[in-house]
Design a protein around this motif. Structure first.
Motif, PDB file in Angstrom:
ATOM      1  N   GLY A   2     -16.158  56.821  23.347  1.00 41.46           N
ATOM      2  CA  GLY A   2     -15.674  55.554  23.791  1.00 41.46           C
ATOM      3  C   GLY A   2     -14.058  55.325  23.511  1.00 41.46           C
ATOM      4  O   GLY A   2     -13.651  56.018  22.635  1.00 41.46           O
ATOM      5  N   ASP A   3     -13.533  54.490  24.462  1.00 42.47           N
ATOM      6  CA  ASP A   3     -12.028  54.527  24.385  1.00 42.47           C
ATOM      7  C   ASP A   3     -11.408  55.734  24.095  1.00 42.47           C
ATOM      8  O   ASP A   3     -11.530  56.720  24.866  1.00 42.47           O
ATOM      9  N   TYR A   4     -10.713  55.956  23.036  1.00 41.52           N
ATOM     10  CA  TYR A   4      -9.896  57.306  22.727  1.00 41.52           C
ATOM     11  C   TYR A   4     -10.398  58.084  21.638  1.00 41.52           C
ATOM     12  O   TYR A   4      -9.491  58.518  20.827  1.00 41.52           O
ATOM     13  N   THR A   5     -11.615  57.904  21.368  1.00 45.10           N
ATOM     14  CA  THR A   5     -12.249  58.688  20.197  1.00 45.10           C
ATOM     15  C   THR A   5     -13.000  59.613  20.519  1.00 45.10           C
ATOM     16  O   THR A   5     -14.006  59.659  21.586  1.00 45.10           O
ATOM     17  N   LEU A   6     -13.036  60.764  19.976  1.00 41.55           N
ATOM     18  CA  LEU A   6     -13.687  62.031  19.976  1.00 41.55           C
ATOM     19  C   LEU A   6     -14.469  62.457  18.842  1.00 41.55           C
ATOM     20  O   LEU A   6     -14.213  62.215  17.618  1.00 41.55           O
ATOM     21  N   LEU A   7     -15.626  62.821  18.944  1.00 42.48           N
ATOM     22  CA  LEU A   7     -16.671  63.537  17.905  1.00 42.48           C
ATOM     23  C   LEU A   7     -16.128  64.679  17.910  1.00 42.48           C
ATOM     24  O   LEU A   7     -16.473  65.799  18.885  1.00 42.48           O
ATOM     25  N   CYS A   8     -15.594  65.333  16.686  1.00 40.26           N
ATOM     26  CA  CYS A   8     -15.084  66.864  16.722  1.00 40.26           C
ATOM     27  C   CYS A   8     -16.146  67.646  15.667  1.00 40.26           C
ATOM     28  O   CYS A   8     -16.227  67.047  14.480  1.00 40.26           O
ATOM     29  N   THR A   9     -16.649  68.662  15.959  1.00 37.34           N
ATOM     30  CA  THR A   9     -17.449  69.542  15.084  1.00 37.34           C
ATOM     31  C   THR A   9     -16.420  70.983  14.727  1.00 37.34           C
ATOM     32  O   THR A   9     -16.138  71.587  15.700  1.00 37.34           O
ATOM     33  N   PHE A  10     -16.317  70.907  13.344  1.00 37.44           N
ATOM     34  CA  PHE A  10     -15.160  71.854  13.171  1.00 37.44           C
ATOM     35  C   PHE A  10     -15.966  73.421  12.779  1.00 37.44           C
ATOM     36  O   PHE A  10     -17.336  73.455  12.556  1.00 37.44           O
ATOM     37  N   SER A  11     -15.280  74.463  12.429  1.00 33.72           N
ATOM     38  CA  SER A  11     -15.938  75.509  12.119  1.00 33.72           C
ATOM     39  C   SER A  11     -16.632  75.603  10.747  1.00 33.72           C
ATOM     40  O   SER A  11     -17.705  76.257  10.671  1.00 33.72           O
ATOM     41  N   THR A  12     -16.345  74.497   9.889  1.00 39.05           N
ATOM     42  CA  THR A  12     -17.029  74.762   8.605  1.00 39.05           C
ATOM     43  C   THR A  12     -18.517  73.897   8.994  1.00 39.05           C
ATOM     44  O   THR A  12     -19.097  73.702   7.848  1.00 39.05           O
ATOM     45  N   GLY A  13     -18.604  73.362  10.194  1.00 38.84           N
ATOM     46  CA  GLY A  13     -19.886  72.651  10.512  1.00 38.84           C
ATOM     47  C   GLY A  13     -19.788  71.116  10.155  1.00 38.84           C
ATOM     48  O   GLY A  13     -20.528  70.202  10.661  1.00 38.84           O
ATOM     49  N   LYS A  14     -18.642  70.643   9.658  1.00 34.87           N
ATOM     50  CA  LYS A  14     -18.550  69.148   9.395  1.00 34.87           C
ATOM     51  C   LYS A  14     -17.811  68.617  10.728  1.00 34.87           C
ATOM     52  O   LYS A  14     -17.223  69.183  11.505  1.00 34.87           O
ATOM     53  N   ARG A  15     -18.663  67.263  10.728  1.00 32.22           N
ATOM     54  CA  ARG A  15     -17.893  66.515  12.015  1.00 32.22           C
ATOM     55  C   ARG A  15     -17.347  65.480  11.564  1.00 32.22           C
ATOM     56  O   ARG A  15     -17.601  64.698  10.597  1.00 32.22           O
ATOM     57  N   ARG A  16     -16.300  65.009  12.588  1.00 32.90           N
ATOM     58  CA  ARG A  16     -15.327  63.878  12.175  1.00 32.90           C
ATOM     59  C   ARG A  16     -15.089  63.138  13.604  1.00 32.90           C
ATOM     60  O   ARG A  16     -15.227  63.816  14.577  1.00 32.90           O
ATOM     61  N   GLU A  62      -7.722  65.667   9.692  1.00 32.19           N
ATOM     62  CA  GLU A  62      -7.037  64.592   8.753  1.00 32.19           C
ATOM     63  C   GLU A  62      -7.223  63.304   9.179  1.00 32.19           C
ATOM     64  O   GLU A  62      -7.562  62.452   8.547  1.00 32.19           O
ATOM     65  N   MET A  63      -7.089  63.230  10.784  1.00 36.02           N
ATOM     66  CA  MET A  63      -7.257  61.690  11.195  1.00 36.02           C
ATOM     67  C   MET A  63      -8.688  61.189  11.181  1.00 36.02           C
ATOM     68  O   MET A  63      -8.770  60.045  11.293  1.00 36.02           O
ATOM     69  N   GLY A  64      -9.531  62.146  11.180  1.00 38.41           N
ATOM     70  CA  GLY A  64     -11.027  61.897  11.318  1.00 38.41           C
ATOM     71  C   GLY A  64     -11.708  61.143  10.110  1.00 38.41           C
ATOM     72  O   GLY A  64     -11.321  61.362   8.904  1.00 38.41           O
ATOM     73  N   LEU A  65     -12.635  60.459  10.553  1.00 39.40           N
ATOM     74  CA  LEU A  65     -13.610  60.021   9.430  1.00 39.40           C
ATOM     75  C   LEU A  65     -15.081  60.624   9.331  1.00 39.40           C
ATOM     76  O   LEU A  65     -15.355  61.174  10.787  1.00 39.40           O
ATOM     77  N   ALA A  66     -15.814  60.752   8.707  1.00 34.45           N
ATOM     78  CA  ALA A  66     -16.985  61.616   8.486  1.00 34.45           C
ATOM     79  C   ALA A  66     -17.850  60.928   9.496  1.00 34.45           C
ATOM     80  O   ALA A  66     -18.142  59.779   9.549  1.00 34.45           O
ATOM     81  N   ALA A  67     -18.570  61.756  10.194  1.00 38.00           N
ATOM     82  CA  ALA A  67     -19.515  61.364  11.110  1.00 38.00           C
ATOM     83  C   ALA A  67     -20.934  61.453  10.651  1.00 38.00           C
ATOM     84  O   ALA A  67     -21.154  62.270  10.100  1.00 38.00           O
TER      85      ALA A  67
END
Length: 67
Positions: A2-16, A62-67
């Motif tokens: 939605g809007d300008y928000t992305l759900l990102c999964t990083f190489s560590t497996g953490k999602r933000r 850095e910009m992300g919040l835990a998902a």
């Protein structure tokens, strides 16, 4: 997500959940206010757009919040 928000999964497996709205005031990101342009991104070590704008994964984390 939605809007300008992305759900990102990083190489560590953490999602933000990353809201990129604050970046849209910078010249490199201004044309991405058009959601049709925003959603046309690529992924290759960074998230990038055809206008040359990109964001490093460290910045996304850095910009992300835990998902």
């Amino acid at each position: 997500m939605g809007d300008y928000t992305l759900l990102c999964t990083f190489s560590t497996g953490k999602r933000r959940k990353v809201d990129l709205t604050p970046l849209l005031s910078y010249p490199a990101f201004e044309e991405l206010r058009d959601k049709n342009e925003f959603i046309q991104f690529g992924l290759d070590q960074t998230i990038f757009w055809k206008n040359g704008a990109d964001i490093a994964p460290e910045r996304l984390y850095e910009m992300g919040l835990a998902a």
